[in-house]
Design a protein around this motif. Structure first.
Motif, short mmCIF file in Angstrom:
data_model
loop_
_atom_site.label_atom_id
_atom_site.label_comp_id
_atom_site.label_asym_id
_atom_site.label_seq_id
_atom_site.Cartn_x
_atom_site.Cartn_y
_atom_site.Cartn_z
N ALA A 106 25.55 -13.27 -25.65
CA ALA A 106 26.08 -12.36 -26.65
C ALA A 106 27.47 -11.87 -26.29
N LYS B 214 30.25 -14.24 -27.70
CA LYS B 214 30.23 -14.63 -29.10
C LYS B 214 31.13 -13.73 -29.94
N GLN C 13 31.19 -11.43 -33.53
CA GLN C 13 30.18 -10.61 -34.17
C GLN C 13 29.39 -11.39 -35.23
N GLU D 89 28.93 -14.66 -35.27
CA GLU D 89 28.11 -15.65 -34.59
C GLU D 89 26.86 -15.01 -34.00
N LEU D 90 26.98 -13.79 -33.50
CA LEU D 90 25.82 -13.07 -32.98
C LEU D 90 24.82 -12.78 -34.09
N ASP E 234 23.17 -16.31 -35.03
CA ASP E 234 22.32 -16.91 -34.00
C ASP E 234 22.29 -15.97 -32.79
N PRO E 235 21.41 -14.96 -32.80
CA PRO E 235 21.42 -13.97 -31.71
C PRO E 235 20.90 -14.50 -30.38
N PRO F 103 26.89 -19.48 -27.15
CA PRO F 103 28.08 -19.38 -28.01
C PRO F 103 28.73 -20.75 -28.21
N ASN G 97 36.50 -10.56 -25.46
CA ASN G 97 35.52 -9.48 -25.60
C ASN G 97 35.53 -8.56 -24.38
N GLY H 143 27.77 -5.50 -31.32
CA GLY H 143 26.91 -5.94 -30.23
C GLY H 143 27.62 -6.74 -29.17
N VAL H 144 28.65 -7.49 -29.54
CA VAL H 144 29.31 -8.33 -28.55
C VAL H 144 30.09 -7.49 -27.54
#
Length: 272
Positions: free
Chosen positions: A29, A32, A34, A36-37, A40-41, A45, A52, A236-237
């Motif tokens: 994560a 990745k 945002q 992409e997360l 596909d969490p 990546p 990030n 989240g990333v």
């Protein structure tokens, strides 16, 4: 015999996946985007997005948090080694009256939940001018971690032979010289174990840190990361990148000292 072996390896593999799987997903994560997360969490990546980490470092003020944590950990380790070292030496090598009662007190003190001390400490620290200071938090950490550290170090000192100390005393050495010149060099594995356990505990501690430190300039990395996570709940990333930044220092320290740490624990037993 072979089917049992296969089942055993399968069980160990499941345990490994259960332990390491969330960490791998967490690392994925951090690299990745945002979107992409969200799509596909769990998967890896498509491209490693190193920016990030720089964004998380800047926006979460991780540098300031790590510096404050370093100060807190260094002060806590130094204070705990001093208090626990002297107490453990006295209990392991000197004929202290009431040593059994002290040992029982340390056992009880090391098992008490830390939440019990919050209200009285908050009142006392506010009146004493130690609230919202790193020194005040270091004093709390030393008091909280010293009982277990004393028991651990005392158990290690009990495994050391007394012949060298008796020879030094026959040569006229006092207790301080015996402790500094004879016991201390032989007790380095135990001291290192206590230092590493204390450092990990102080670095990861959150309850006292979030209660007794309010200024942004004094917050350690644990509360800095918490504040950043609360401010950027949807990103989240960056949360994952900041979490990895927080994890790396203690992970590197533990891996570098792993052999000495395990040797110190192997030579330590809670014998009386």
């Amino acid at each position: 015999m072979r089917p049992r072996l296969t089942i055993g390896w399968l069980f160990l593999g499941l345990l490994l996946a259960f332990a390491v799987g969330p960490l791998i997903v967490f690392v994925f994560a951090a690299f990745k985007t945002q979107s992409e997360l969200a799509d596909d969490p769990l998967g890896p990546p498509a491209h490693l997005l190193w920016s990030n980490f720089s964004d998380a470092w800047t926006q979460a003020a991780m540098g300031r948090g790590l510096l404050n944590s370093l100060i807190l950990v260094a002060g806590t380790v130094a204070g705990t080694l001093l208090v626990a070292g002297l107490a453990a030496y006295a209990m392991a090598r000197l004929n202290v009256k009431g040593g059994g009662l002290v040992l029982g007190y340390l056992l009880v003190a090391s098992s008490l939940p830390m939440q019990m001390f919050l209200v009285p400490l908050f009142y006392i620290w506010t009146r004493a001018g130690l609230y919202d200071t790193r020194l005040g938090l270091v004093i709390i950490y030393v008091a909280v971690f010293s009982p277990f550290a004393t028991l651990l170090l005392r158990a290690f000192l009990l495994t050391l032979p007394r012949e060298l100390e008796e020879a030094a005393r026959m040569d006229g050495a006092g207790e301080l010289r015996v402790a500094a010149r004879v016991v201390l060099p032989n007790a380095l594995p135990g001291l290192l174990t206590v230092a590493l356990v204390t450092a990990l505990s102080a670095y990861n501690e959150f309850l006292f840190a979030v209660t007794f430190l309010q200024s942004d300039s004094s917050m350690p990395v644990s509360t800095t990361f918490f504040a950043f996570q609360q401010s950027y709940v949807q990103n989240g990333v960056l949360n994952a990148a900041a979490g990895i930044i927080m994890l790396l220092p203690m992970l590197i320290l533990f891996l570098a000292l792993q052999r000495r740490f395990t040797d110190g624990l192997a030579n330590t037993g809670m014998s009386s």
